[in-house]
Design a protein around this motif. Structure first.
Motif, mmCIF file in Angstrom:
data_model
loop_
_atom_site.group_PDB
_atom_site.id
_atom_site.type_symbol
_atom_site.label_atom_id
_atom_site.label_comp_id
_atom_site.label_asym_id
_atom_site.label_seq_id
_atom_site.Cartn_x
_atom_site.Cartn_y
_atom_site.Cartn_z
ATOM 1 N N VAL A 176 0.847 -1.201 0.000
ATOM 2 C CA VAL A 176 0.000 0.000 0.000
ATOM 3 C C VAL A 176 0.884 1.253 0.000
ATOM 4 N N LYS A 177 1.898 1.259 0.854
ATOM 5 C CA LYS A 177 2.787 2.433 0.954
ATOM 6 C C LYS A 177 3.527 2.678 -0.367
ATOM 7 N N GLU A 180 1.277 4.258 -2.793
ATOM 8 C CA GLU A 180 1.064 5.663 -2.422
ATOM 9 C C GLU A 180 2.166 6.582 -2.937
ATOM 10 N N VAL A 181 3.418 6.092 -2.916
ATOM 11 C CA VAL A 181 4.542 6.982 -3.273
ATOM 12 C C VAL A 181 5.017 6.800 -4.714
#
Ligand code: F6P
Length: 216
Positions: A176-177, A180-181
Motif C-alpha cells: 500500500v505504501k 502511495e509513493v
C-alpha cells in the motif's frame, strides 16, 4: 501499479496467476535454491516453466559479475522466452552490461539497489526496471518506502523511463505504501498479496450477511 510475484515456486506462481491480477514474476538465486533448482540446464528449464504459466515479464538473474560473462549469460537467458527480463546487479560491470542490453533490445532489471544514486545510474544505463530492496533497508533501520518516494520524484523530474520495481516486500502495508509513493511495480511474496484481502470487518460483515441470508 503492476503486481509481480517474488518466488520460484511454481504452485504459488499458478495460485497468484489464477487470481487474475498477476503481471509478472521475479526470482533470484536464493529463491531458486529454495526450490532445489540447480545446474545451468535445470535453471533455464525452470524459467521456461514460469514463462509458460504467466503472460508477463519474468526476471531471470545472471550469476556472473564481469562484463563479458554477464553479456553471455544474459543472452542465453533472454533467448528462453520473449518475456524474460535479464536481472543484473548494481555493480560497475553490471551498469555497463545494462547499457549493452538496452542498446541490443534486451529488457533489464537492475537489482540490489539501496540508494537514489544507484537508481540514477540504472536509469542512465536504460534499465527497464530498477529494484530497490525496501525490506532490507527497513532491516537496517532506514526507511525503504522513503527511498521509493525519492526515486519516484527524481525519475519524474528528470523524465527517466525506468520503472520502479519495489522489491524485498515483507507485508501488505509495504504494498500500500509503495503504491502511495509512486512505485510502478511491487514484487511480493504470495502471503503479502493475499494479506491485502484481509480485514476483520469484512469477515464479521460476511458472517452476519450469511447468517441473515438463512432468514430469506
Ligand atoms: O530481502 P528479500 O526478502 O530476500 O528480497 C530480496 C529481493 O530481491 C529480489 O531479487 C529483487 O528483484 C527479489 O526477488 C526480492 O524481492
Amino acid at each position: 501499479m503492476k503486481f509481480f510475484i517474488d518466488t520460484a515456486n511454481l504452485a504459488q506462481i499458478k495460485e497468484a496467476n489464477d487470481l487474475g491480477i498477476l503481471d509478472g514474476v521475479t526470482t533470484n538465486p536464493s529463491l531458486m535454491a529454495k526450490e532445489g533448482i540447480n545446474g545451468a540446464d535445470n535453471i533455464l528449464k525452470h524459467y521456461e516453466a514460469i514463462c509458460e504459466i504467466v503472460d508477463g515479464d519474468v526476471s531471470a538473474e545472471v550469476l556472473s559479475t564481469d562484463f563479458a560473462s554477464i553479456i553471455e549469460e544474459g543472452k542465453k537467458l533472454a533467448a528462453i522466452h520473449p518475456n524474460i527480463v535479464v536481472k543484473v546487479p548494481m555493480i560497475k560491470d553490471g551498469v555497463k552490461a545494462i547499457k549493452w542490453f538496452t542498446d541490443n533490445g534486451i529488457k533489464t532489471n537492475c537489482t540490489l539497489v539501496f540508494s537514489a544514486g544507484q537508481a540514477i545510474l540504472a536509469a542512465k544505463a536504460g534499465a527497464s526496471y530498477v529494484s530497490p530492496f525496501i525490506g532490507r533497508i527497513d532491516d537496517s533501520s532506514w526507511d525503504g518506502v522513503e527511498l521509493i518516494a525519492q526515486i519516484s520524484q527524481i525519475y519524474s523530474l528528470q523524465g527517466f523511463k525506468t520503472e520502479i520495481l519495489a522489491a524485498s516486500i515483507r507485508n501488505a502495508l509495504h504494498i500500500v505504501k509503495c503504491a502511495e509513493v509512486g512505485a510502478d511495480v511491487c514484487t511480493c511474496p504470495l502471503d503479502s498479496i493475499l494479506g491485502l484481502l484481509k480485514h476483520p470487518l469484512t469477515d464479521i460483515g460476511l458472517a452476519k450477511f450469511l447468517e441473515d441470508a438463512k432468514k430469506l
